[in-house]
Each structure stands twice: as structure tokens, then as C-alpha cells.
Design a protein around this motif. Structure first.
Motif, PDB file in Angstrom:
ATOM      1  N   ILE A  82       0.808  -1.139  -0.008  1.00  0.00           N
ATOM      2  CA  ILE A  82      -0.079   0.022   0.005  1.00  0.00           C
ATOM      3  C   ILE A  82       0.960   1.220   0.007  1.00  0.00           C
ATOM      4  O   ILE A  82       0.725   2.337  -0.716  1.00  0.00           O
ATOM      5  CB  ILE A  82      -1.023  -0.055   1.147  1.00  0.00           C
ATOM      6  CG1 ILE A  82      -1.996  -1.159   1.093  1.00  0.00           C
ATOM      7  CG2 ILE A  82      -1.814   1.494   1.191  1.00  0.00           C
ATOM      8  CD1 ILE A  82      -2.978  -0.787   0.123  1.00  0.00           C
ATOM      9  N   ASN A  83       1.862   1.109   0.791  1.00  0.00           N
ATOM     10  CA  ASN A  83       2.905   2.378   0.911  1.00  0.00           C
ATOM     11  C   ASN A  83       3.540   2.790  -0.411  1.00  0.00           C
ATOM     12  O   ASN A  83       3.544   3.749  -0.983  1.00  0.00           O
ATOM     13  CB  ASN A  83       3.681   2.144   1.898  1.00  0.00           C
ATOM     14  CG  ASN A  83       3.075   2.382   3.470  1.00  0.00           C
ATOM     15  OD1 ASN A  83       2.170   3.141   3.464  1.00  0.00           O
ATOM     16  ND2 ASN A  83       3.651   1.705   4.382  1.00  0.00           N
ATOM     17  N   ALA A  86       0.899   3.590  -3.279  1.00  0.00           N
ATOM     18  CA  ALA A  86       0.427   4.786  -3.285  1.00  0.00           C
ATOM     19  C   ALA A  86       1.211   5.866  -4.072  1.00  0.00           C
ATOM     20  O   ALA A  86       0.536   6.939  -4.528  1.00  0.00           O
ATOM     21  CB  ALA A  86       0.061   5.230  -1.802  1.00  0.00           C
ATOM     22  N   LYS A  91      -4.128   9.162  -4.942  1.00  0.00           N
ATOM     23  CA  LYS A  91      -5.727   9.066  -4.241  1.00  0.00           C
ATOM     24  C   LYS A  91      -6.814   8.861  -5.217  1.00  0.00           C
ATOM     25  O   LYS A  91      -6.645   9.103  -6.210  1.00  0.00           O
ATOM     26  CB  LYS A  91      -6.044  10.201  -3.546  1.00  0.00           C
ATOM     27  CG  LYS A  91      -4.927  10.676  -2.351  1.00  0.00           C
ATOM     28  CD  LYS A  91      -4.637   9.937  -1.290  1.00  0.00           C
ATOM     29  CE  LYS A  91      -3.837  10.155  -0.267  1.00  0.00           C
ATOM     30  NZ  LYS A  91      -3.856   9.425   0.816  1.00  0.00           N
ATOM     31  N   SER A 145      -7.773  -2.097   3.514  1.00  0.00           N
ATOM     32  CA  SER A 145      -6.515  -1.135   3.425  1.00  0.00           C
ATOM     33  C   SER A 145      -6.513  -0.182   2.296  1.00  0.00           C
ATOM     34  O   SER A 145      -6.019   0.869   2.566  1.00  0.00           O
ATOM     35  CB  SER A 145      -5.314  -2.472   3.059  1.00  0.00           C
ATOM     36  OG  SER A 145      -5.281  -3.235   4.202  1.00  0.00           O
ATOM     37  N   LYS A 148      -8.532   2.708   3.473  1.00  0.00           N
ATOM     38  CA  LYS A 148      -7.827   3.454   4.460  1.00  0.00           C
ATOM     39  C   LYS A 148      -6.894   4.225   3.804  1.00  0.00           C
ATOM     40  O   LYS A 148      -6.554   5.528   4.352  1.00  0.00           O
ATOM     41  CB  LYS A 148      -7.433   2.515   5.533  1.00  0.00           C
ATOM     42  CG  LYS A 148      -6.695   3.171   6.833  1.00  0.00           C
ATOM     43  CD  LYS A 148      -6.375   2.261   7.703  1.00  0.00           C
ATOM     44  CE  LYS A 148      -5.463   3.046   8.988  1.00  0.00           C
ATOM     45  NZ  LYS A 148      -5.152   2.083  10.064  1.00  0.00           N
ATOM     46  N   ALA A 149      -6.477   3.829   2.992  1.00  0.00           N
ATOM     47  CA  ALA A 149      -5.260   4.764   2.116  1.00  0.00           C
ATOM     48  C   ALA A 149      -6.000   5.534   1.146  1.00  0.00           C
ATOM     49  O   ALA A 149      -5.424   6.343   0.463  1.00  0.00           O
ATOM     50  CB  ALA A 149      -4.117   3.705   1.594  1.00  0.00           C
ATOM     51  N   ASP A 150      -7.048   5.721   1.139  1.00  0.00           N
ATOM     52  CA  ASP A 150      -7.827   6.498   0.176  1.00  0.00           C
ATOM     53  C   ASP A 150      -7.612   6.230  -1.096  1.00  0.00           C
ATOM     54  O   ASP A 150      -7.373   7.239  -2.101  1.00  0.00           O
ATOM     55  CB  ASP A 150      -7.891   8.080   0.682  1.00  0.00           C
ATOM     56  CG  ASP A 150      -8.784   8.951   0.178  1.00  0.00           C
ATOM     57  OD1 ASP A 150      -9.925   8.705  -0.118  1.00  0.00           O
ATOM     58  OD2 ASP A 150      -8.380  10.278  -0.387  1.00  0.00           O
ATOM     59  N   LEU A 151      -7.653   5.159  -1.581  1.00  0.00           N
ATOM     60  CA  LEU A 151      -6.953   4.758  -3.066  1.00  0.00           C
ATOM     61  C   LEU A 151      -8.121   4.290  -3.855  1.00  0.00           C
ATOM     62  O   LEU A 151      -8.088   4.160  -5.075  1.00  0.00           O
ATOM     63  CB  LEU A 151      -5.847   3.824  -2.822  1.00  0.00           C
ATOM     64  CG  LEU A 151      -4.368   3.978  -2.208  1.00  0.00           C
ATOM     65  CD1 LEU A 151      -3.907   2.968  -1.963  1.00  0.00           C
ATOM     66  CD2 LEU A 151      -3.985   4.940  -3.210  1.00  0.00           C
TER      67      LEU A 151
END
Length: 271
Positions: A82-83, A86, A91, A145, A148-151
């Protein structure tokens, strides 16, 4: 609209994209300009060959394809992905999350003829739990996940894959059957509860398809033979048949399809 740019700036995250339905989806979505993160688990030699194949698909199309050889079932690996992802995606860019993980235990429920046999391994509760997480519940973790990361895009799609084996007996398929039945139930609840984020969740039930995963099922030769005879259109389902419907579920026209089990089998389920 130029279909080669149909999904420009949007991303697909494909869990289990090294073969079968997942790989076919990579090929199809890339044709329409989708950027794709392909998540898979392969050894060193297979990883090299797959990356070369994915690079060819990328070169022939307009979008990016990012390979991630990680354990999709590991929480730390998911967080690391995820990191890293991103930074590429940005987003609200993930249009579709496809769950195509085929990892499970193929064992019978009972020992052979009530006689202990070391070669006749029986299904344990742990086997069932591991298979259910791999082929069902992990979809929920990945969805949360990405959210939460707004992806996720505000019109995002979540797609799972089930099989007829969720509803009828196949030899040594109990753990996978339980997992697929669980996935169908999970998708129903996700369709309702994640709709508040604009997400639509659906499950595809493919017909009998000659994939590496199917060949691991005991008696798969018989399944393939019966599948051809049983299908109204006289052939087995192909991965590209399913990939076509995955593409359709990403289009604007599929906006109102949510919480469905979609049969992609040429009418096989009717007989």
C-alpha cells in the motif's frame, strides 16, 4: 471514446495475477488503458519469466503494469505494498480490486476406510481456516486497506471469483468449497456496507476452465470431460471469457450491478 484510453489514470489491483483468470484480466484491462498492479507469489525463475511477459503487455499498451512478488496473505506485505503503490497511483485511482487468489488445501474430510494412512492426509481445521482466509476473507482486508489509504475511486469495483464447487460435491474440494461459499456471503455484505463509499461488489462464477488451479483438483480430468459435454455451447470456459466480463464490470454501463453472482459459463449452470 478511444478504448485504448478508456481507463486512463485509473488502476486495477489484481491479487493472483500470474496465471489463469488473473493474468487474462491483466491482458484485457491493459487493452483499455488501465494501469495495473499485479500481485502474485512465484519462485525466482517463474518470477523472471512473468515479469518479461508483463513487460511485453505493458509495451503493447498505454498503461503501466507494476509487478509485486509478495505474499498477499501477509499483513506486513500488504501494508508495504500500500505504501509503495500509493506513490505511483495517487488518491482515489483504484477502479477495480480483483481477488483471484487460488491457494488452498485439497484433502478429504475422513481417513481412508477408517484405517490410518500417512499418505491419505485428512483436512484439518487449520487447513480450512487457511484456505478460507486465502480465498475469501483476505478480500475484506485488502478492501479495508485500500479504503483506509483513500486509494479507491469513488466508483470503484470489487470482484471475487467463485465456482460451482461451492454448491456441489467435488472430490477433496471441501476446504475450497467452504471458502468459496464464504466468499459469496462476504460479497453480499460488502455490496451493502461498502456501497456508502461508491463501491460495487460482485462475484463471478466461471464455468469449468482448464487452469493450473483446476488441474490440482483430484479427478480434474473427469471435470474437464464432463464440462465439455455438459456445456450448451459445446466447449469449456476460457480465462479470456471471464476477463471480458471483468472488463465489463469496470465500465460505466455496469454501474448498477452490485451484490450479484454472475455466471460466466456459456449456460453450463443451467444443466
Amino acid at each position: 471514446m478511444d478504448k485504448n484510453l478508456q481507463f486512463k489514470d485509473l488502476w486495477a489491483v489484481i491479487l493472483g495475477g500470474s496465471s489463469g483468470f488473473g493474468y487474462a484480466a491483466v491482458e484485457r484491462l491493459a487493452l483499455h488503458g488501465m494501469n495495473i498492479a499485479v500481485i502474485y507469489r512465484e519462485n525466482k525463475s517463474s518470477d523472471k519469466a512473468l515479469k518479461e511477459s508483463l513487460a511485453k503487455i505493458e509495451a503493447a499498451n498505454t498503461g503501466k503494469i507494476l509487478p509485486f512478488n509478495i505474499n498477499a496473505l501477509d499483513a506486513d506485505a500488504r501494508a508495504s505494498f500500500i505504501n509503495n503503490f500509493a506513490a505511483f497511483a495517487g488518491k482515489k485511482s483504484v477502479k477495480v480490486l480483483l481477488h483471484s487468489i487460488a491457494r488452498g488445501n485439497l484433502k478429504p474430510l475422513t481417513i481412508k476406510n477408517n484405517v490410518e494412512d500417512g499418505e491419505y492426509n485428512t483436512l484439518s481445521i487449520e487447513d480450512i481456516q487457511l484456505t478460507t482466509y486465502a480465498m475469501s476473507n483476505s478480500l475484506l482486508d485488502w478492501t479495508r486497506s485500500l479504503l483506509k489509504a483513500d486509494l479507491f475511486n469513488t466508483d470503484g469495483r470489487i470482484i471475487g471469483l467463485t465456482s460451482e464447487g461451492a454448491h456441489k460435491y467435488w472430490d477433496s474440494y471441501a476446504a475450497v468449497s467452504i471458502a468459496k461459499a464464504s466468499l459469496e456471503s462476504l460479497a453480499k455484505y460488502m455490496a451493502v456496507e461498502f456501497s456508502t463509499y461508491g463501491l460495487k461488489t460482485n462475484v463471478i462464477q466461471a464455468g469449468v476452465t482448464e487452469t493450473a488451479s483446476l488441474k490440482m483438483i483430484p479427478g480434474s480430468e473427469k471435470l474437464l470431460e464432463i464440462g465439455v459435454k455438459r456445456n450448451p455451447l459445446g466447449r469449456l470456459t476460457k480465462p479470456e471469457d471471464v476477463a471480458g466480463v471483468i472488463y465489463l464490470l469496470c465500465t460505466d454501463e455496469s454501474f448498477w450491478i452490485n451484490g450479484s453472482i454472475i455466471h460466466v459459463d456459456g449456460g453450463e449452470h443451467c444443466l
